[in-house]
Design an enzyme around this catalytic site. Sequence first.
Site, PDB file in Angstrom:
ATOM      1  CB  CYS A 153      -0.947  -0.009   1.193  1.00  7.67           C
ATOM      2  SG  CYS A 153      -0.182  -0.528   2.734  1.00  7.67           S
TER       3      CYS A 153
ATOM      4  CG  HIS B   9      -0.791   4.039   4.670  1.00 14.36           C
ATOM      5  ND1 HIS B   9      -1.539   3.701   5.780  1.00 14.36           N
ATOM      6  CD2 HIS B   9      -0.303   2.859   4.177  1.00 14.36           C
ATOM      7  CE1 HIS B   9      -1.516   2.392   5.940  1.00 14.36           C
ATOM      8  NE2 HIS B   9      -0.784   1.854   4.986  1.00 14.36           N
TER       9      HIS B   9
END
Length: 334
Positions: free
Chosen positions: A129, A245
């Site tokens: 990710c 994130h």
Amino acid sequence: MNAKSVAVVGATGAVGQEMLRVLEQRRFPVSRLRLLASPRSAGRPIRFGGTDLKVEALTAGSFAGIEVGLFSAGGAVSKEYAPIAAKAGAVVVDNTSAFRMDPQVPLVIPEVNARRIREHHGIIANPNCSTIQMVVVLNPIHLEARVKRVVVTTFQSVSGAGMRAEQELHDETIAVLQKREFRRAIFPCQIAFNAIPQIPQKAAFLPSGCTIEEMKMVQETMKIMEDDSIRVSATCVRVPVFRSHSESVNVETERNLTVERAREILRKAPGVEVVDDPAKEKYPTAVLAAGKDASYVGRLRQDTTIPNGLDMWIVSDNIRKGAALNAVQIAELL
Ligand code: A2P
């Protein structure tokens, strides 16, 4: 697109649930859907396309007649079952790290290297990710000015560690506020109101002192951008954020690139949204990116300590573009 029979492995997990949402939202043509998880979840109903489907326990026989397998149930499950699914005739899009660095397995971000998809032998890997959201932004800069070196620090949400990790942040936050004792199961130390520089949690550090997550960013970036000379120095940190994130990224390029030109290139880049208006206090945040598809970039500025340097802040929903969406985009291209 012809309708496809699809199996979602890890359908009850954080990424599996998002895969189902993305399949619905993008109207992926599904002729038949199998929801697979551990025996603990067998029989559990999950709603998809207006009907309740029952979760089945994953077995070696689960893939008969399946054309696309979306895997997100951990590396061990993928190592064992992805080759079985591929042998049964399915194309597997694997969200774990099990096959990412295998030279026979394409590692794909559709906006960057979609052409590699056709080289698959039954398994295509979805990158990590943190790597995906950074490389979607780095690649257009690379094409313009050639990226030589990247220094990145991540601020990663707990959803990347699974649903139980999200629950732990929730419960521990309340416990800390109420000054109650809390027995944690997922993180090595308190995550509520803290920042933990160890991802994956509890995994051993490598002899170099790096973590596995940091090495994924180093190696996967070179493989996806097809340039072994790109140097990446990464520090990965878990923060008490549920979704998305954030990354502080310093990029050194071979050729000069002004901030204005970088913004112009990134505005046109697929999968990228520029949110960068310092005068109006506009920049991407985890909350802004949650539930969205793009890799958001802002805080673009010159790094004046080196000849050709740029600093930026990149934010994306780790469960969507970082996992489920990227996997479904690959399946669409298939
Ligand atoms: P289950 O819910 O039955 O445990 P997360 O990353 O959010 O923790 O989710 C992990 C996913 O992987 C869940 O769907 C989980 O199913 C699934 N899973 C974990 N271990 C296995 C296993 N041995 N076989 C099949 N699915 C598994």
